[in-house]
Design a protein around this motif. Structure first.
Motif, PDB file in Angstrom:
ATOM      1  N   THR C 101       0.745  -1.220  -0.141  1.00 34.33           N
ATOM      2  CA  THR C 101      -0.100   0.033   0.002  1.00 34.33           C
ATOM      3  C   THR C 101       0.948   1.420  -0.019  1.00 34.33           C
ATOM      4  N   MET C 105       0.939   4.080  -3.148  1.00 38.29           N
ATOM      5  CA  MET C 105       0.547   5.422  -2.544  1.00 38.29           C
ATOM      6  C   MET C 105       1.664   6.427  -2.584  1.00 38.29           C
ATOM      7  N   GLU C 108       2.145   6.954  -6.743  1.00 37.18           N
ATOM      8  CA  GLU C 108       1.137   7.619  -7.379  1.00 37.18           C
ATOM      9  C   GLU C 108       1.351   9.115  -6.934  1.00 37.18           C
ATOM     10  N   GLU C 109       1.735   9.405  -5.536  1.00 41.47           N
ATOM     11  CA  GLU C 109       1.941  10.825  -5.255  1.00 41.47           C
ATOM     12  C   GLU C 109       3.146  11.465  -6.068  1.00 41.47           C
TER      13      GLU C 109
ATOM     14  N   TRP D  23      -6.240   7.864  -5.332  1.00 39.57           N
ATOM     15  CA  TRP D  23      -6.619   7.156  -4.120  1.00 39.57           C
ATOM     16  C   TRP D  23      -7.611   8.002  -3.458  1.00 39.57           C
ATOM     17  N   VAL D  35      -5.616   5.700   2.525  1.00 35.38           N
ATOM     18  CA  VAL D  35      -4.706   4.484   2.801  1.00 35.38           C
ATOM     19  C   VAL D  35      -5.529   3.091   3.088  1.00 35.38           C
ATOM     20  N   CYS D  38      -6.979   2.200  -0.126  1.00 33.28           N
ATOM     21  CA  CYS D  38      -5.846   1.398  -1.282  1.00 33.28           C
ATOM     22  C   CYS D  38      -5.495  -0.001  -0.506  1.00 33.28           C
TER      23      CYS D  38
END
Lengths: 149, 149, 149, 149, 149, 149, 149, 149, 149, 149
Positions: C101, C105, C108-109, D23, D35, D38
């Motif tokens: 996870t 994330m 993605e960011e 997300w 979070v 995801c």
């Protein structure tokens, strides 16, 4: 998790052989260093979409494969924690034998911190030598000092 | 098995600090490269009796300690197969990430074989850089082709 | 390899208890964050010589012990790769459960790269809660993009 | 055992990319934190049937896949006990380096017990910084005192 | 890390034998359950200072030893990840054989979550039986639902 | 080796869900305890041919599947020696924390020997509690004294 | 944990050699089988107080050592999970090679269950043979059927 | 590597069940001992071509399968170094508990050497016993003295 | 377990160096092959009492040390399952690379069985070579056919 | 990674059996030593394109298979770090037992360095012996001195 990228790498290796290309030639066309290009094709680095497209064009890959080249991999290219292949094992051996030496010398020169393996680049070249040619590896990683907060 | 040599290494590190010496200075006095001298003091390389004597003189070691410096070590400087120290781990990570890349590129250039970790030398230097200085490692190992017999 | 620093940490813990000090109080006197100060005393961070001296003065340590506090440690505070202590294991469990996870994330960011564990800081605080107070950990690590060279 | 949930996660990642969703956007539609959402999509958390249905609608999944999202997973997202991927490894490294520090500080503040990894929540955000943006993770877990019975 | 507490446990076992005490008797004097008292003496639980003092008085321990009994331990009582002692192995075997069964049944009854090993208590008793007496273990742990945030 | 039995277990879980049955209901129809019935369906216990037939009838399984339920399994339900799933890990943690305590207490009460994991039975029930319901596990295993021959 | 008992075993071996005794002779004096007596002296079985006293008298041990012989050991006599000593490894090899055979044959004859390693006895004898004498081991363990509850 | 032989073993087990044969009956027809015949069918021993043919005839196997029975296997029948199945684990436990005892007793009787696991045979039989029948295993291996050259 | 023999080996190595002896010279005096003599002194083989006495005389060892040389060792000279020392690792690598080749070739020539590591002898010699001298190892082990019983 | 080469090796073994060839015969046709030829066919060595073509012709392989024979393998032929097959394990045992002996003797004769496993060749032959024929292995590896730089 990285199986798709690894399989694509195997496919690229075969095409590369058919097309009779070298990593130096491929790298020149992509505008990157040969080691990085090879690592990206082997599935251990991610390309920008532009580089991925160029690579796909070069090897005749489709859009999904180009997208795969641009995806961040779950890194780690070896099937076991201690590698069995002798070529790769020798590098593991260098870590085992020189580990404390590198630590001592980097700390002496730079203080407490590490050499980055992310802000990092590398070249590999043939070093001609009468007693037998040598492999010359030059690694450069940014020194990152431990933050004291 | 290498405990005596490792302990001697720790002792040398303390004397080195007291005497305010650098590996470059020590290496110059011994007529060897700094990385090798450091590795030998850390207990991972063996010195010739002459170098061992010079080293003993430099650090004020006795004859038994000089003999220890000349003894071939049971190599391997790390307490675990996967190193926990972040500085050393980053090198392990390079092996894990670049292992198959090194294999592919060395085979392309040299054919089937390995880079020797025995007929091998290395330098480490500071690479000034505006965005933060870098650690530069240059490794050179003889290529050894697999014998086809 | 870090045994001396760990043993010094145990000694500090006993003195701290005798002196009835908290990490917040100690940290305030040293001008650093409590988590970092605690980690440094436990032998996992290195202090500047100045901080080491202040710490030695605070706990009544001698010069050799002050020097030890300033020395870069062979990091890794746990006796096994998978920790057995339940408090520490829960953090290992978070890595195991949330690992992919975090990867998804952060990519993605920020794109392909990592959160630095070196240019990193952390706070820990009590979060009052009617159903039972909570431990609040705030971690901040510099994003390091993978270099494409 | 969790293979079906992991495969579904991979499928969702592809649809998410096609639909160009983040997300944060997905989480807003489902009424949960990014979070957690995801993690649930990656197959490490279980949704309520209602959330699973909403998620299925969002990604165009069928009933069986919705049911899978609601199923309690066999948790553990990593293929090896010590993760090889550098992004994830850095968190493992934090456990290794800070493990005894967390233990010491939580015990000082709360007494003997642990931070729950079950009654737990987390946020991840970008922390703008001139020297390079940072990843900020805020974790909050209920303190659970060891029962003395 | 827990060596001092383990050694104290061995000392207590010898005194207990000399004094011809049972865990039931000791527990009664301390106002706690026998299993918990035994675990605390073995170095796996921490006592309140009051209980530690009473225990010290009972076994003739000094103040430092009393303090040790009150200290939170680095938990984990076994020298190997898979225990070799047959009595303890049988419990490991139960985890291996019944693990997925416990998971299935707890999830059916309570939903997604775990049985706490912290808010937990246990009794052990002899269950007379004509075919051979039986060991009866009763465990009770609070159900902790996974937080959906 | 046990893959067929595990796969059958997954199939049964799906049918059970469709039929909206509980382990208590299933167990009542088969004349066995719920924990044992669940373990047998999960592929970790073997049924008598009669019970296997009844189970097959209940879930609509064919003859080969009934035979599989009656076959002695290669036991061990977990993919790793140290389980990663938090619910199951907590039981492993109990073995790690309480292992030496169980050993001490069983030996005190019964002498040298073990608690059988074969001549063994278990119940699991919900224990209502104002502060949150609890999981209650009652285990009973025959004490087996070490034979002195 | 068993270090004291192992050390006592080494002491007994030396006395046994000095006194020129065989396990058969020792066993006869103690009224037990040679294998069991040897295992108990090696620290892997516990003697009754009476046998321990007789043994102590035979070898000239003191009371504390006699008590140690009567104590239940933390069993497991080998330093590694896979034994390195060739004599012991051969037995490990038999488990590896014949494991599934034993399982198949015991299940055929007795049904689902195990051979007890607790209610167990063993003899070892020399089997004269023209082509070279043989080691004959006879093991007998109670069959324990899996309880179906 | 041994997958084909293991799969053939599973096939034979099913035919054996259908034909309602016992290992004793099969062994009698093949003129070998039941344990060896079972091990050979499970894929851990190699048959002579003649025995393989007889076996193929008995179970209705084709020529390729007969050839497979005659092939030397890559031995090792267990999926993990420490077996999880309780029946097989008990034998591993015997090695762990009795390992040093066997070593001591064989050396006393025969001198330095080992019991062969190659020039080895074994029988397994039911030993009737009022308190519960027992499994009786008789192993016989040639003693091989260490060569002093 | 073998610590005493290993320590004696280290002592012998030091005396050997002082006395300026070679293994060939020592072996000649003892009437054995150099490899075996070296292995016995290193604590991995047992000498006859006569050879042990001669060895003790040669190195000035006392009676207890002579007895130790005659004792059967707990064999295994390496601290880790995969050796870290490069000289020794190369032999491990040969097993890893040539393992299946040796198996194939020995089975072709001899049928199903093994090469004994007990009824075994070995020589090591310098093989002069213009391109660099070579290490020549000659191993001879009795072929042991698998018994078909 | 080497799966294709290993599978090809299995195919070659079957053809070899059908054609009733020996490694000696095959080696003679290819102009190489039998051990090397066998290793190359098993997928652990790479052939020159010429030898690969000859081999393909001999076994009736297609061009892609010939190319595979010429490809440098990811070496390591064994599924586990400690081999389970007894024939191969005996070689592992020799490394474990003789490792420190080889180290001592090679260092005595050649100084600090290793025996190459790359510039290496080997023969295997039957050594007739009245007490049972023996396997004779002759290994020759170039001595590589550690470079002192």
């Amino acid at each position: 998790m990285n199986d798709e990228k690894t399989a694509l790498g195997q496919k690229i290796l075969k095409i590369k052989k058919t097309k009779n290309l070298t990593w130096t030639e491929i790298a020149a066309k992509l505008g990157h260093a040969p080691v990085w290009v090879c690592a990206a094709c082997m599935g251990q680095m991610s390309m920008t979409p532009e580089t991925a497209e160029k690579t796909a064009a070069l090897f005749g890959l489709d859009d999904e494969e180009a997208a795969l080249l641009a995806q961040a991999p779950y890194r780690g290219s070896l099937p076991t924690a201690v590698p069995t292949d002798p070529l790769i094992y020798r590098f593991y051996e260098l870590v085992s034998v020189y580990g404390t030496t590198w630590k001592e010398m980097i700390h002496e020169e730079f203080g407490d911190g590490i050499m980055s393996a992310i802000d990092f680049d590398m070249t590999m070249e043939r070093q001609p030598d009468q007693k037998g040619d040598r492999v010359k590896l030059t690694m450069s990683g940014k020194f990152l000092p431990y933050k004291r907060y």
